[in-house]
Design a protein around this motif. Structure first.
Motif, PDB file in Angstrom:
ATOM      1  N   GLU A   1       0.825  -1.197   0.000  1.00  0.00           N
ATOM      2  CA  GLU A   1       0.000   0.000   0.000  1.00  0.00           C
ATOM      3  C   GLU A   1       0.861   1.250   0.000  1.00  0.00           C
ATOM      4  OE1 GLU A   1      -1.282   1.028   4.503  1.00  0.00           O
ATOM      5  OE2 GLU A   1      -2.163  -0.832   3.733  1.00  0.00           O
ATOM      6  N   VAL A   2       0.217   2.373  -0.343  1.00  0.00           N
ATOM      7  CA  VAL A   2       0.879   3.674  -0.357  1.00  0.00           C
ATOM      8  C   VAL A   2      -0.185   4.734  -0.101  1.00  0.00           C
ATOM      9  CG1 VAL A   2       0.564   4.051  -2.849  1.00  0.00           C
ATOM     10  CG2 VAL A   2       2.456   5.174  -1.656  1.00  0.00           C
ATOM     11  N   TRP A   3       0.226   5.818   0.564  1.00  0.00           N
ATOM     12  CA  TRP A   3      -0.656   6.964   0.766  1.00  0.00           C
ATOM     13  C   TRP A   3      -0.304   8.037  -0.255  1.00  0.00           C
ATOM     14  CZ3 TRP A   3      -4.872   7.032   3.680  1.00  0.00           C
ATOM     15  CH2 TRP A   3      -4.989   6.097   4.728  1.00  0.00           C
ATOM     16  N   SER A   4      -1.321   8.643  -0.840  1.00  0.00           N
ATOM     17  CA  SER A   4      -1.084   9.714  -1.796  1.00  0.00           C
ATOM     18  C   SER A   4      -2.125  10.806  -1.627  1.00  0.00           C
ATOM     19  CB  SER A   4      -1.128   9.183  -3.234  1.00  0.00           C
ATOM     20  OG  SER A   4      -2.458   8.898  -3.629  1.00  0.00           O
TER      21      SER A   4
ATOM     22  N   ALA B   1       2.968  11.904  -2.188  1.00  0.00           N
ATOM     23  CA  ALA B   1       2.820  10.513  -1.749  1.00  0.00           C
ATOM     24  C   ALA B   1       3.900  10.168  -0.737  1.00  0.00           C
ATOM     25  CB  ALA B   1       2.903   9.558  -2.945  1.00  0.00           C
ATOM     26  N   PHE B   2       3.637   9.122   0.070  1.00  0.00           N
ATOM     27  CA  PHE B   2       4.649   8.648   1.007  1.00  0.00           C
ATOM     28  C   PHE B   2       4.358   7.197   1.376  1.00  0.00           C
ATOM     29  CE2 PHE B   2       1.342  10.824   3.408  1.00  0.00           C
ATOM     30  CZ  PHE B   2       1.047   9.968   4.453  1.00  0.00           C
ATOM     31  N   GLU B   3       5.423   6.517   1.793  1.00  0.00           N
ATOM     32  CA  GLU B   3       5.285   5.118   2.184  1.00  0.00           C
ATOM     33  C   GLU B   3       4.497   5.007   3.494  1.00  0.00           C
ATOM     34  OE1 GLU B   3       8.369   2.154   1.297  1.00  0.00           O
ATOM     35  OE2 GLU B   3       9.725   3.862   1.095  1.00  0.00           O
TER      36      GLU B   3
ATOM     37  N   LEU C   1       6.643  14.895   8.298  1.00  0.00           N
ATOM     38  CA  LEU C   1       6.848  13.472   8.019  1.00  0.00           C
ATOM     39  C   LEU C   1       8.174  13.053   8.628  1.00  0.00           C
ATOM     40  CD1 LEU C   1       5.974  14.808   4.809  1.00  0.00           C
ATOM     41  CD2 LEU C   1       4.894  12.574   5.067  1.00  0.00           C
ATOM     42  N   LYS C   2       8.182  11.920   9.311  1.00  0.00           N
ATOM     43  CA  LYS C   2       9.429  11.463   9.935  1.00  0.00           C
ATOM     44  C   LYS C   2       9.510   9.952   9.929  1.00  0.00           C
ATOM     45  CE  LYS C   2       7.627  11.736  14.683  1.00  0.00           C
ATOM     46  NZ  LYS C   2       7.839  12.315  16.029  1.00  0.00           N
ATOM     47  N   GLY C   3      10.760   9.477  10.008  1.00  0.00           N
ATOM     48  CA  GLY C   3      11.007   8.043  10.002  1.00  0.00           C
ATOM     49  C   GLY C   3      11.927   7.664   8.863  1.00  0.00           C
ATOM     50  N   SER C   4      11.727   6.480   8.336  1.00  0.00           N
ATOM     51  CA  SER C   4      12.548   5.980   7.231  1.00  0.00           C
ATOM     52  C   SER C   4      11.635   5.490   6.121  1.00  0.00           C
ATOM     53  CB  SER C   4      13.460   4.841   7.700  1.00  0.00           C
ATOM     54  OG  SER C   4      14.395   5.315   8.661  1.00  0.00           O
TER      55      SER C   4
ATOM     56  N   VAL D   1       9.357   9.663   0.311  1.00  0.00           N
ATOM     57  CA  VAL D   1       8.349  10.721   0.269  1.00  0.00           C
ATOM     58  C   VAL D   1       8.471  11.424  -1.078  1.00  0.00           C
ATOM     59  CG1 VAL D   1       7.602  12.922   1.263  1.00  0.00           C
ATOM     60  CG2 VAL D   1       8.426  11.085   2.771  1.00  0.00           C
ATOM     61  N   ALA D   2       7.362  11.748  -1.706  1.00  0.00           N
ATOM     62  CA  ALA D   2       7.380  12.493  -2.963  1.00  0.00           C
ATOM     63  C   ALA D   2       6.641  13.813  -2.777  1.00  0.00           C
ATOM     64  CB  ALA D   2       6.733  11.681  -4.083  1.00  0.00           C
ATOM     65  N   ILE D   3       7.265  14.907  -3.213  1.00  0.00           N
ATOM     66  CA  ILE D   3       6.653  16.219  -3.144  1.00  0.00           C
ATOM     67  C   ILE D   3       6.578  16.803  -4.554  1.00  0.00           C
ATOM     68  CG2 ILE D   3       7.594  16.569  -0.837  1.00  0.00           C
ATOM     69  CD1 ILE D   3       9.505  18.665  -2.108  1.00  0.00           C
ATOM     70  N   THR D   4       5.834  17.900  -4.699  1.00  0.00           N
ATOM     71  CA  THR D   4       5.714  18.552  -5.997  1.00  0.00           C
ATOM     72  C   THR D   4       6.062  20.027  -5.881  1.00  0.00           C
ATOM     73  OG1 THR D   4       3.346  18.993  -5.643  1.00  0.00           O
ATOM     74  CG2 THR D   4       3.928  16.956  -6.802  1.00  0.00           C
ATOM     75  N   THR D   5       6.579  20.583  -6.968  1.00  0.00           N
ATOM     76  CA  THR D   5       6.864  22.015  -7.040  1.00  0.00           C
ATOM     77  C   THR D   5       6.479  22.533  -8.412  1.00  0.00           C
ATOM     78  OG1 THR D   5       9.150  21.620  -7.789  1.00  0.00           O
ATOM     79  CG2 THR D   5       8.806  21.902  -5.417  1.00  0.00           C
ATOM     80  N   HIS D   6       6.123  23.795  -8.444  1.00  0.00           N
ATOM     81  CA  HIS D   6       5.960  24.463  -9.733  1.00  0.00           C
ATOM     82  C   HIS D   6       7.352  24.828 -10.244  1.00  0.00           C
ATOM     83  CE1 HIS D   6       1.570  25.004  -9.803  1.00  0.00           C
ATOM     84  NE2 HIS D   6       1.662  25.160  -8.506  1.00  0.00           N
ATOM     85  N   PHE D   7       7.757  24.189 -11.322  1.00  0.00           N
ATOM     86  CA  PHE D   7       9.075  24.420 -11.919  1.00  0.00           C
ATOM     87  C   PHE D   7      10.194  23.885 -11.012  1.00  0.00           C
ATOM     88  CE2 PHE D   7       6.137  27.896 -13.079  1.00  0.00           C
ATOM     89  CZ  PHE D   7       5.896  27.520 -14.391  1.00  0.00           C
ATOM     90  N   GLU D   8      11.428  24.351 -11.230  1.00  0.00           N
ATOM     91  CA  GLU D   8      12.577  23.806 -10.522  1.00  0.00           C
ATOM     92  C   GLU D   8      12.650  24.336  -9.082  1.00  0.00           C
ATOM     93  OE1 GLU D   8      14.601  21.547 -11.690  1.00  0.00           O
ATOM     94  OE2 GLU D   8      13.667  21.496 -13.676  1.00  0.00           O
TER      95      GLU D   8
END
Length: 230
Positions: A38-41, A117-119, A145-148, A151-158
């Motif tokens: 499973e995954v949370w998004s 998303a994150f594990e 978010l903490k632990g091991s 994690v995926a994040i998003t940004t507008h552009f670089e």
């Protein structure tokens, strides 16, 4: 096969079918999750999937009473979706650039709107930035978010990462601030006299001030936050 033929387009843009890591960038704006569990998004981030995957919207009491009340205060900005099963899941958010982090017993704070998303083993909590509530539409909140795990994040552009060093406070526009190291606690500075020169240029000028030692991730874009109330 011509350079601009349909076959050439398909070949250049088709999915990668090789065995990959749990999180991998299919493109710079699409996250591939090689799911076996499973995954949370972020709710609504699924754009495609292959395999036997079921989706569940986060239940009201999914993460306990305390987080339920926090979510009531922050609106739907952190509404999560759980994907369970085995297959390939593709996630994206309005064409924003995707960045993957692998936490190793570390913590990071992410603007709630920029968490993709994150594990499932990652611990998380919501923090409402109370001074911002009522100043921005819908307020401003972050997810710690903490632990091991990944994690995926998003940004507008670089994205740009600014190092915070002792004795050198870093100031950022809240609308352009994406994430920061978990050991930092931002303060908010209000300066009406600079409202036409800094930030969005309307109402009070608000800056986030980071002191200590760590990092802050910003984006070259001022994101507007909308409340889902009413």
């Amino acid at each position: 096969m011509g350079k601009y033929s349909l076959n050439a387009f398909v070949e250049n843009t088709q999915q990668d079918d090789k065995d990959n890591d749990y999180f991998v960038l299919e493109t710079e704006r699409v996250l591939e999750v090689n799911l076996d569990g499973e995954v949370w998004s972020k709710m609504g981030a699924m754009i495609s999937y292959i395999g036997d995957i079921k989706f569940e919207r986060e239940r009201v009491m999914e993460h306990g009473l305390a987080k339920m009340f926090k979510k009531a205060l922050t609106g739907e900005g952190t509404q999560l979706m759980r994907a369970k099963g085995k297959g390939r899941l593709y996630l994206a958010d309005q064409g924003k650039k995707v960045t993957i982090f692998e936490l190793n017993n570390e913590s990071i704070c992410v603007n709630g709107n920029d968490l993709l998303a994150f594990e499932p083993q990652i611990e998380w909590d919501i923090h409402l930035m109370r001074k911002m509530a009522g100043i921005m539409a819908g307020g401003l909140f972050n997810v710690t978010l903490k632990g091991s795990g990944k994690v995926a994040i998003t940004t507008h552009f670089e994205p740009l990462t600014l190092l915070v060093k002792p004795g050198q406070t870093v100031y950022t526009d809240p609308h352009a601030t994406v994430a920061w190291s978990g050991n930092l606690t931002p303060e908010f500075i209000t300066d009406i006299s600079f409202r036409t020169f800094i930030g969005r240029g309307s109402g009070e000028s608000i800056q986030m001030a980071f002191s200590g030692e760590g990092f802050v991730i910003i984006q070259p874009f001022e994101e507007v936050y909308f409340s889902n109330e009413g």
